[in-house]
Design a protein around this motif. Structure first.
Motif, PDB file in Angstrom:
ATOM      1  N   GLY A  18      39.983  31.933  35.445  1.00  0.00           N
ATOM      2  CA  GLY A  18      38.937  32.315  34.503  1.00  0.00           C
ATOM      3  C   GLY A  18      39.501  32.828  33.197  1.00  0.00           C
ATOM      4  O   GLY A  18      39.007  32.497  32.115  1.00  0.00           O
ATOM      5  N   ALA A  19      40.566  33.647  33.273  1.00  0.00           N
ATOM      6  CA  ALA A  19      41.205  34.150  32.055  1.00  0.00           C
ATOM      7  C   ALA A  19      41.795  33.008  31.238  1.00  0.00           C
ATOM      8  O   ALA A  19      41.713  32.999  30.000  1.00  0.00           O
ATOM      9  N   ASP A  20      42.372  32.013  31.925  1.00  0.00           N
ATOM     10  CA  ASP A  20      42.955  30.867  31.230  1.00  0.00           C
ATOM     11  C   ASP A  20      41.874  30.044  30.537  1.00  0.00           C
ATOM     12  O   ASP A  20      42.025  29.633  29.380  1.00  0.00           O
ATOM     13  N   ARG A  21      40.757  29.793  31.234  1.00  0.00           N
ATOM     14  CA  ARG A  21      39.655  29.025  30.640  1.00  0.00           C
ATOM     15  C   ARG A  21      39.038  29.780  29.456  1.00  0.00           C
ATOM     16  O   ARG A  21      38.715  29.177  28.426  1.00  0.00           O
ATOM     17  N   ILE A 197      33.189  36.987  39.193  1.00  0.00           N
ATOM     18  CA  ILE A 197      33.140  36.688  40.631  1.00  0.00           C
ATOM     19  C   ILE A 197      34.473  37.005  41.294  1.00  0.00           C
ATOM     20  O   ILE A 197      34.537  37.639  42.356  1.00  0.00           O
ATOM     21  N   GLY A 198      35.566  36.570  40.664  1.00  0.00           N
ATOM     22  CA  GLY A 198      36.887  36.819  41.226  1.00  0.00           C
ATOM     23  C   GLY A 198      37.220  38.300  41.307  1.00  0.00           C
ATOM     24  O   GLY A 198      37.799  38.760  42.303  1.00  0.00           O
ATOM     25  N   SER A 199      36.839  39.071  40.291  1.00  0.00           N
ATOM     26  CA  SER A 199      37.091  40.512  40.302  1.00  0.00           C
ATOM     27  C   SER A 199      36.346  41.190  41.441  1.00  0.00           C
ATOM     28  O   SER A 199      36.888  42.064  42.124  1.00  0.00           O
ATOM     29  N   ASN A 200      35.082  40.802  41.646  1.00  0.00           N
ATOM     30  CA  ASN A 200      34.304  41.385  42.743  1.00  0.00           C
ATOM     31  C   ASN A 200      34.919  41.065  44.096  1.00  0.00           C
ATOM     32  O   ASN A 200      35.051  41.949  44.956  1.00  0.00           O
ATOM     33  N   LEU A 201      35.294  39.808  44.307  1.00  0.00           N
ATOM     34  CA  LEU A 201      35.930  39.418  45.570  1.00  0.00           C
ATOM     35  C   LEU A 201      37.224  40.197  45.791  1.00  0.00           C
ATOM     36  O   LEU A 201      37.475  40.747  46.867  1.00  0.00           O
ATOM     37  N   PHE A 202      38.026  40.267  44.748  1.00  0.00           N
ATOM     38  CA  PHE A 202      39.338  40.896  44.828  1.00  0.00           C
ATOM     39  C   PHE A 202      39.212  42.381  45.132  1.00  0.00           C
ATOM     40  O   PHE A 202      39.897  42.912  46.029  1.00  0.00           O
ATOM     41  N   VAL A 203      38.354  43.077  44.406  1.00  0.00           N
ATOM     42  CA  VAL A 203      38.199  44.529  44.589  1.00  0.00           C
ATOM     43  C   VAL A 203      37.633  44.845  45.967  1.00  0.00           C
ATOM     44  O   VAL A 203      38.111  45.755  46.657  1.00  0.00           O
ATOM     45  N   ASP A 204      36.602  44.109  46.395  1.00  0.00           N
ATOM     46  CA  ASP A 204      36.003  44.359  47.710  1.00  0.00           C
ATOM     47  C   ASP A 204      37.015  44.130  48.828  1.00  0.00           C
ATOM     48  O   ASP A 204      37.126  44.942  49.764  1.00  0.00           O
ATOM     49  N   ALA A 205      37.762  43.031  48.750  1.00  0.00           N
ATOM     50  CA  ALA A 205      38.726  42.717  49.796  1.00  0.00           C
ATOM     51  C   ALA A 205      39.884  43.708  49.797  1.00  0.00           C
ATOM     52  O   ALA A 205      40.323  44.170  50.860  1.00  0.00           O
ATOM     53  N   ALA A 206      40.371  44.067  48.621  1.00  0.00           N
ATOM     54  CA  ALA A 206      41.479  45.028  48.536  1.00  0.00           C
ATOM     55  C   ALA A 206      41.055  46.396  49.047  1.00  0.00           C
ATOM     56  O   ALA A 206      41.815  47.095  49.734  1.00  0.00           O
ATOM     57  N   SER A 207      39.815  46.792  48.739  1.00  0.00           N
ATOM     58  CA  SER A 207      39.299  48.072  49.226  1.00  0.00           C
ATOM     59  C   SER A 207      39.186  48.079  50.749  1.00  0.00           C
ATOM     60  O   SER A 207      39.493  49.079  51.410  1.00  0.00           O
TER      61      SER A 207
END
Length: 327
Positions: A18-21, A197-207
Motif C-alpha cells: 500500500g505504501a508503494d502504491r 486494512i493491513g495496519s488493522n490486521l497487523f496490530v490485532d495479530a501482534a497484540s
C-alpha cells in the motif's frame, strides 16, 4: 495462533504494498502536473517510506495499545540507524557529505532529544511508566516537523536544487498530462485502503501474539512491528549503497527517523494521546545513542566503513538480545 501469524505476514505485505502504491501514484500525479523532482523527493517519497509507521502507530493508539505505537517508532529508528546503515556499509562503504554531518544528522539528534524530553514531562519520577505523550506534546512535535521541512526546502534552495521562478512559470505554461490521472488517483486510494486494512490486521495479530505469550506490547513494537514497517527503508538503502549512491541511503535513514519522531508520533498524539506503560529509559537511550554513534562515525572521515558497519550491526544484535533477555 497460526492464523494470527498469517495475519501478521499478510498485514505487513499489505502495508508495504500500500505504501508503494500510494507513493507511486502520488509521484506520478505530481510529475504529470510538472511538480519539480526535488519537491517530490522531499515530501511525497519521504512521507511514503514513513507511511507504514504512521498508519501502524495511529491504529495502535486508537486500539489502546500505545506501547505498540511508541515502540514502533523507537524500534524503527534504532533499526534504521544501526541495522540498515550497518548492512548498507557492509555492502559498500558509505561516503557522507559534510553538509549531512553538519546539518542533517544534528537535526536527527535534536528530534531524538526532543522526544526524550517530552517522554519525561512528569519529572517526579525517573521512570517512564504512566507518562503520557499528550496532545500538546504532539503539537510541539508537529511544530518541529514544520521547522524541519522549512529548513530542508531553504537548504535545497540555497544549493540550487529548487526551481527558479522562471522555471516554475515555464512549467505552468506546459500542457498538463491528465491522461493517467484516474490511474494515479486509483493507486492513491488503493494504497490508502491497503495501509488501513493491513495496519488493522497487523496490530490485532501482534497484540494477540503478545497477549498469548505474555510478551509486553512494547517489546513487540520494538522488534516485530518496527522491523516490519522498516522494510522499505532497508531495501531502499541497501540497494542505493550497492549502486554507489550512499547519499540516498544515509538521507533515507535520517529523513525517515525525523519523520517518524516529529510527524508520526506528532500526528498520532494529536489524534489520540499515548500513555507509556512498557517503554523503558533503556529504549529511549538506545535510540539517542544509535544516532550519536552514527554521527561520530560519519564525523571522523566523512564516511561509514565496513568495520563501522559491522559494529553497528553488533550493537543492534546486542540490543535485540537485551530485549529477549527481558522476556
Amino acid at each position: 495462533m497460526l492464523i494470527n501469524i498469517v495475519y501478521i505476514i499478510v498485514g505487513v505485505a499489505l502495508v508495504l504494498w500500500g505504501a508503494d502504491r500510494l507513493t507511486e501514484g502520488a509521484s506520478s500525479l505530481a510529475r504529470g502536473l510538472h511538480v519539480p523532482e526535488i519537491v517530490i523527493g522531499l515530501t511525497i517519497v519521504a512521507a511514503g517510506t514513513s507511511a507504514p509507521e504512521l498508519f501502524v502507530s495511529m491504529v495502535s493508539a486508537f486500539k489502546g495499545t500505545s506501547d505498540l505505537a511508541v515502540g514502533n517508532v523507537l524500534g524503527s529508528n534504532i533499526f534504521n540507524t544501526m541495522l540498515i546503515v550497518g548492512c548498507s556499509a557492509v555492502v559498500a562503504p558509505m561516503a557522507v557529505a559534510p553538509s549531512t554531518v553538519k546539518k542533517d544528522i544534528p537535526f536527527a539528534v535534536m528530534a531524538s532529544f526532543l522526544l526524550f524530553m517530552l517522554c519525561f514531562d512528569d519529572m517526579d519520577s525517573p521512570h517512564l511508566w504512566g507518562n503520557e505523550i499528550s496532545r500538546s506534546d504532539g503539537i510541539i512535535l508537529l511544530i518541529g516537523f514544520l521547522i524541519f521541512m522549512i529548513y530542508t526546502f531553504q537548504s535545497a534552495k540555497k544549493e540550487g536544487l529548487m526551481p527558479t521562478e522562471e522555471e516554475l512559470e515555464e512549467n505552468s505554461e506546459l500542457p498538463k498530462d491528465y491522461s493517467k490521472l484516474w490511474r494515479n488517483l486509483s493507486f492513491i486510494v488503493l494504497g490508502l485502503a491497503c495501509l488501513i486494512i493491513g495496519s488493522n490486521l497487523f496490530v490485532d495479530a501482534a497484540s494477540y501474539v503478545a497477549y498469548r505469550y505474555g510478551v509486553r506490547q512494547s517489546v513487540v513494537g520494538l522488534t516485530i512491528v518496527a522491523g516490519g514497517t522498516s522494510l522499505p527503508e532497508l531495501a531502499t538503502s541497501v540497494v542505493a549503497a550497492y549502486k554507489g549512491r550512499s547519499a540516498i541511503a544515509i538521507g533515507n535513514v535520517l529523513g525517515s527517523n525525523v519523520f517518524n519522531i516529529l510527524l508520526v508520533l506528532g500526528m498520532t498524539a494529536v489524534v489520540h494521546p499515548m500513555r507509556i506503560m512498557g517503554i523503558t529509559i533503556v529504549d529511549l537511550m538506545m535510540m539517542m545513542v544509535s544516532v550519536g554513534i552514527l554521527w561520530l562515525f560519519a564525523y571522523t572521515k566523512y564516511s561509514v566503513s565496513r568495520r563501522e558497519g559491522v559494529l553497528l550491526i553488533l550493537g543492534f544484535l546486542a540490543y535485540m538480545g537485551w530485549l529477549l533477555y527481558l522476556l
